[in-house]
Scaffold this motif. Structure first.
Motif, PDB file in Angstrom:
ATOM      1  N   ALA A  82      -2.860  48.804 -35.972  1.00 40.90           N
ATOM      2  CA  ALA A  82      -4.135  48.761 -37.030  1.00 40.90           C
ATOM      3  C   ALA A  82      -3.487  48.889 -38.069  1.00 40.90           C
ATOM      4  CB  ALA A  82      -4.574  50.305 -36.558  1.00 40.90           C
ATOM      5  N   ARG A  83      -2.871  49.414 -38.775  1.00 40.01           N
ATOM      6  CA  ARG A  83      -2.652  49.869 -39.892  1.00 40.01           C
ATOM      7  C   ARG A  83      -2.235  48.122 -40.443  1.00 40.01           C
ATOM      8  NH1 ARG A  83       0.188  53.338 -43.754  1.00 40.01           N
ATOM      9  NH2 ARG A  83       1.469  52.775 -45.692  1.00 40.01           N
ATOM     10  N   LEU A  84      -1.274  47.587 -39.641  1.00 34.64           N
ATOM     11  CA  LEU A  84      -0.783  46.247 -40.573  1.00 34.64           C
ATOM     12  C   LEU A  84      -2.246  45.366 -40.352  1.00 34.64           C
ATOM     13  CD1 LEU A  84       1.292  44.110 -40.585  1.00 34.64           C
ATOM     14  CD2 LEU A  84       1.740  43.943 -37.829  1.00 34.64           C
ATOM     15  N   ALA A  85      -2.815  45.303 -38.983  1.00 35.01           N
ATOM     16  CA  ALA A  85      -4.161  44.567 -39.279  1.00 35.01           C
ATOM     17  C   ALA A  85      -4.786  44.879 -40.647  1.00 35.01           C
ATOM     18  CB  ALA A  85      -4.717  44.892 -38.122  1.00 35.01           C
ATOM     19  N   ALA A  86      -5.344  45.896 -41.189  1.00 34.05           N
ATOM     20  CA  ALA A  86      -5.641  46.682 -41.943  1.00 34.05           C
ATOM     21  C   ALA A  86      -5.002  46.125 -43.166  1.00 34.05           C
ATOM     22  CB  ALA A  86      -6.516  47.993 -42.416  1.00 34.05           C
ATOM     23  N   GLY A 139      -5.339  42.480 -44.049  1.00 34.09           N
ATOM     24  CA  GLY A 139      -6.812  42.337 -44.640  1.00 34.09           C
ATOM     25  C   GLY A 139      -6.631  42.306 -45.944  1.00 34.09           C
ATOM     26  N   ALA A 140      -6.853  43.250 -45.746  1.00 31.79           N
ATOM     27  CA  ALA A 140      -6.597  43.691 -47.114  1.00 31.79           C
ATOM     28  C   ALA A 140      -6.601  42.946 -48.728  1.00 31.79           C
ATOM     29  CB  ALA A 140      -6.418  45.690 -47.532  1.00 31.79           C
ATOM     30  N   SER A 141      -4.273  42.818 -48.350  1.00 35.61           N
ATOM     31  CA  SER A 141      -4.343  42.038 -48.736  1.00 35.61           C
ATOM     32  C   SER A 141      -4.885  40.401 -49.509  1.00 35.61           C
ATOM     33  CB  SER A 141      -2.674  41.633 -48.408  1.00 35.61           C
ATOM     34  OG  SER A 141      -1.896  43.141 -48.601  1.00 35.61           O
ATOM     35  N   GLU A 194      -7.609  39.778 -49.498  1.00 37.52           N
ATOM     36  CA  GLU A 194      -8.873  39.966 -49.976  1.00 37.52           C
ATOM     37  C   GLU A 194      -8.794  40.454 -51.602  1.00 37.52           C
ATOM     38  OE1 GLU A 194     -12.315  42.273 -48.288  1.00 37.52           O
ATOM     39  OE2 GLU A 194     -10.684  43.096 -47.015  1.00 37.52           O
ATOM     40  N   MET A 195      -7.174  40.819 -51.897  1.00 31.84           N
ATOM     41  CA  MET A 195      -7.234  41.064 -52.840  1.00 31.84           C
ATOM     42  C   MET A 195      -6.686  39.695 -53.432  1.00 31.84           C
ATOM     43  SD  MET A 195      -7.265  43.769 -54.019  1.00 31.84           S
ATOM     44  CE  MET A 195      -6.712  44.243 -55.640  1.00 31.84           C
ATOM     45  N   GLY A 224     -10.216  37.165 -52.806  1.00 32.09           N
ATOM     46  CA  GLY A 224     -11.457  37.602 -52.946  1.00 32.09           C
ATOM     47  C   GLY A 224     -12.305  37.994 -51.410  1.00 32.09           C
ATOM     48  N   GLU A 225     -12.913  39.509 -52.211  1.00 29.43           N
ATOM     49  CA  GLU A 225     -13.815  39.204 -51.045  1.00 29.43           C
ATOM     50  C   GLU A 225     -14.369  38.282 -50.024  1.00 29.43           C
ATOM     51  OE1 GLU A 225     -16.591  43.553 -51.119  1.00 29.43           O
ATOM     52  OE2 GLU A 225     -16.467  42.519 -52.831  1.00 29.43           O
ATOM     53  N   GLN A 226     -13.468  38.475 -48.951  1.00 30.67           N
ATOM     54  CA  GLN A 226     -14.669  37.700 -47.346  1.00 30.67           C
ATOM     55  C   GLN A 226     -13.728  38.170 -46.538  1.00 30.67           C
ATOM     56  OE1 GLN A 226     -12.935  33.378 -47.670  1.00 30.67           O
ATOM     57  NE2 GLN A 226     -11.906  33.560 -49.087  1.00 30.67           N
ATOM     58  N   ARG A 227     -15.133  37.813 -45.315  1.00 32.80           N
ATOM     59  CA  ARG A 227     -15.042  38.495 -44.247  1.00 32.80           C
ATOM     60  C   ARG A 227     -14.040  37.920 -43.579  1.00 32.80           C
ATOM     61  NH1 ARG A 227     -19.221  40.661 -42.037  1.00 32.80           N
ATOM     62  NH2 ARG A 227     -18.537  39.986 -39.446  1.00 32.80           N
ATOM     63  N   ILE A 228     -12.760  39.070 -42.812  1.00 31.66           N
ATOM     64  CA  ILE A 228     -11.098  37.921 -42.660  1.00 31.66           C
ATOM     65  C   ILE A 228     -11.050  38.767 -41.788  1.00 31.66           C
ATOM     66  CG2 ILE A 228      -9.153  37.733 -43.105  1.00 31.66           C
ATOM     67  CD1 ILE A 228      -9.539  37.429 -46.369  1.00 31.66           C
ATOM     68  N   ILE A 263     -14.045  44.819 -55.889  1.00 31.88           N
ATOM     69  CA  ILE A 263     -12.717  44.524 -56.367  1.00 31.88           C
ATOM     70  C   ILE A 263     -12.284  44.252 -57.116  1.00 31.88           C
ATOM     71  CG2 ILE A 263     -10.148  42.692 -56.256  1.00 31.88           C
ATOM     72  CD1 ILE A 263     -11.210  42.092 -53.243  1.00 31.88           C
ATOM     73  N   THR A 291      -5.752  47.817 -53.568  1.00 35.62           N
ATOM     74  CA  THR A 291      -5.677  47.085 -51.754  1.00 35.62           C
ATOM     75  C   THR A 291      -5.277  48.341 -51.192  1.00 35.62           C
ATOM     76  OG1 THR A 291      -3.551  45.540 -52.354  1.00 35.62           O
ATOM     77  CG2 THR A 291      -3.786  45.573 -50.518  1.00 35.62           C
ATOM     78  N   LEU A 324      -8.901  49.224 -50.023  1.00 38.20           N
ATOM     79  CA  LEU A 324      -9.957  48.205 -48.869  1.00 38.20           C
ATOM     80  C   LEU A 324      -8.850  48.131 -47.334  1.00 38.20           C
ATOM     81  CD1 LEU A 324      -9.128  44.709 -51.541  1.00 38.20           C
ATOM     82  CD2 LEU A 324     -11.290  46.284 -51.345  1.00 38.20           C
ATOM     83  N   ARG A 353     -11.022  48.962 -43.760  1.00 39.74           N
ATOM     84  CA  ARG A 353     -10.557  47.759 -42.832  1.00 39.74           C
ATOM     85  C   ARG A 353     -10.084  49.029 -41.166  1.00 39.74           C
ATOM     86  NH1 ARG A 353      -9.970  43.085 -42.622  1.00 39.74           N
ATOM     87  NH2 ARG A 353     -10.997  41.532 -44.111  1.00 39.74           N
ATOM     88  N   LEU A 354      -9.425  50.086 -41.748  1.00 40.32           N
ATOM     89  CA  LEU A 354      -9.586  50.718 -40.997  1.00 40.32           C
ATOM     90  C   LEU A 354     -10.313  51.406 -39.819  1.00 40.32           C
ATOM     91  CD1 LEU A 354      -6.496  53.307 -42.334  1.00 40.32           C
ATOM     92  CD2 LEU A 354      -6.395  51.522 -40.511  1.00 40.32           C
ATOM     93  N   GLN A 361     -11.826  50.009 -36.716  1.00 38.59           N
ATOM     94  CA  GLN A 361     -11.263  49.879 -35.826  1.00 38.59           C
ATOM     95  C   GLN A 361     -10.386  51.145 -35.561  1.00 38.59           C
ATOM     96  OE1 GLN A 361      -6.951  47.070 -36.264  1.00 38.59           O
ATOM     97  NE2 GLN A 361      -7.459  48.239 -38.232  1.00 38.59           N
ATOM     98  N   ASP A 382      -3.360  54.843 -33.668  1.00 42.69           N
ATOM     99  CA  ASP A 382      -3.134  54.312 -34.940  1.00 42.69           C
ATOM    100  C   ASP A 382      -4.507  53.970 -36.306  1.00 42.69           C
ATOM    101  OD1 ASP A 382      -0.931  53.721 -36.609  1.00 42.69           O
ATOM    102  OD2 ASP A 382      -1.846  51.591 -36.257  1.00 42.69           O
ATOM    103  N   ASP A 391      -4.235  57.244 -39.133  1.00 44.85           N
ATOM    104  CA  ASP A 391      -3.703  56.358 -40.302  1.00 44.85           C
ATOM    105  C   ASP A 391      -4.937  57.057 -41.308  1.00 44.85           C
ATOM    106  OD1 ASP A 391      -1.968  54.919 -41.651  1.00 44.85           O
ATOM    107  OD2 ASP A 391      -3.102  53.367 -41.886  1.00 44.85           O
TER     108      ASP A 391
END
Lengths: 124, 162
Positions: A80-84, A87-89, A91-92, A95-99, B91, B107, B110, B114-115, B118, B132, B136
Motif C-alpha cells: 500500500a505504501r509503495l502504490a501510494a 502515485g504521489a510522486s 502527481e508531484m 500535476g494532479e490527475q487520476r492515476i 499541489i 509528496t 499526497l 492515496r493511502l 487502500q 499495510d 502506514d
C-alpha cells in the motif's frame, strides 16, 4: 492495424510493425512515460516493471484514468505504501490527475484485476 | 491579512476549532485501534467477522480522511489567502506552505491521501494491502496531527485564531 497494408508497401509495413511494437497504442505523452519509468524504477529499486492498462490504451477514447500495473518479481513488504508513493510522486511530477496504481508481487493476492492488467498491459 | 479580513478571520477561527476537534478524535481512535501496536495480517483478515473492530477501523479511516480534508481543502486555502491574498490548486498550495516551513514534505501529504483509498476494508480484497495501508496511516498520524497543531499555532501567533 497492419493487416491491410498492400504487398508493394512491404518495406514500410515492416517499419510500421517495428513502430507499433516500439510505440504501442497508448494515450500518454513521452514526458508522462518517462516520469512513470523513472518513478517506478526509483521506488522499486529497479525491481518493478510498469505496465499501462485500461482506458489509456484506447486511442479512440478521451481522458480517463492512468491505470498502472507495477509488477514486482520479489516480495513487496509494503504494497500500500509503495502504490501510494508511486502515485504521489507521479502527481508531484505530472500535476494532479487520476492515476491508479496496482501492485503485483509473489506475496500478494492475484485478483481478477491483476489478470486484466497482465493481459492488457503494455510495458512503458 | 487583506481585504474581507473580518469574514476570513472568522472562517479561520472556525476552521481551527474544527481542526482541533478532528485531531483530538483521530488521536483517540488511533490510540484505541493501535494500542497494542500495528495490526497483524491475521487481525485484518478476520475483520469481516469482527463488527466491533471493523467499526473502529471505519472510524479511524473516516477521521484520518476528515482531518486531512479539512486541513488541505479548507484551512490551507484560507491560511494562504490570509498570508498572501490568494490560494491555488492543492499541489501548489502544499508546495507554498512547505516553502513557508509549515509542512515537511508535499509528496508525503499526497501519499497519505492515496493511502485512504487502500484502507477501505469493504473493497480492498487483499488483507496484506489493507493491513499495510492501515499501519502506514497509523505511522502518519503524529505527522498529520503535527501539521494541524503547527498551522493552528501559526494562526494563533498572528492573532488570527484563538
Amino acid at each position: 492495424m497492419v493487416t491491410s497494408i498492400p504487398q508493394q508497401d512491404a518495406c514500410s509495413s515492416r517499419v510500421r510493425l517495428v513502430l507499433l511494437y516500439t510505440f504501442p497504442a497508448m494515450r500518454l505523452t513521452e514526458h508522462e512515460r518517462q516520469a512513470i519509468r523513472e518513478v517506478v524504477r526509483d521506488l522499486t529499486g529497479g525491481r518493478g516493471r510498469a505496465l499501462l492498462f485500461g482506458s489509456r490504451l484506447d486511442d479512440a477514447s478521451v481522458g480517463g484514468d492512468i491505470d498502472l500495473y507495477v509488477e514486482c518479481v520479489e516480495t513487496v513488504e509494503h504494497p500500500a505504501r509503495l502504490a501510494a508513493s508511486i502515485g504521489a510522486s507521479l502527481e508531484m511530477r505530472l500535476g494532479e490527475q487520476r492515476i491508479d496504481v496496482l501492485i503485483g508481487a509473489p506475496n500478494l493476492r492475484r485478483l481478477p484485476v491483476h489478470e486484466t492488467a497482465r493481459r492488457q498491459g503494455v510495458g512503458l | 491579512m487583506t481585504t474581507g479580513s473580518e469574514a476570513l478571520t472568522e472562517r479561520l477561527r472556525f476552521l481551527v476549532r474544527v481542526v482541533d476537534k478532528e485531531a483530538a478524535h483521530l488521536s483517540w481512535t488511533d490510540a484505541a485501534l493501535f494500542g497494542a501496536g500495528n495490526l497483524t495480517l491475521r487481525t485484518v483478515a478476520a475483520l469481516g467477522a469482527d463488527e466491533v473492530l471493523a467499526e473502529r477501523v471505519d472510524a479511524f479511516v473516516a477521521r484520518f480522511g476528515r482531518l486531512q480534508d479539512t486541513l488541505g481543502d479548507k484551512l490551507l486555502p484560507a491560511l494562504l489567502t490570509a498570508l498572501d491574498g490568494h490560494s491555488g490548486p492543492l499541489i501548489d498550495n502544499l508546495n507554498r506552505v512547505a516553502r513557508l516551513g509549515l509542512l515537511e514534505d508535499a509528496t508525503s501529504w499526497l501519499r497519505w491521501r492515496r493511502l485512504r483509498n487502500q484502507m477501505v476494508h469493504d473493497y480492498v480484497e487483499d488483507p496484506a494491502v489493507l493491513a499495510d495501508a492501515l499501519n502506514d496511516a497509523h505511522a502518519a498520524v503524529p505527522a498529520l496531527v503535527g501539521v494541524a497543531r503547527r498551522w493552528a499555532d501559526e494562526l494563533r501567533r498572528r492573532g488570527w485564531a484563538s
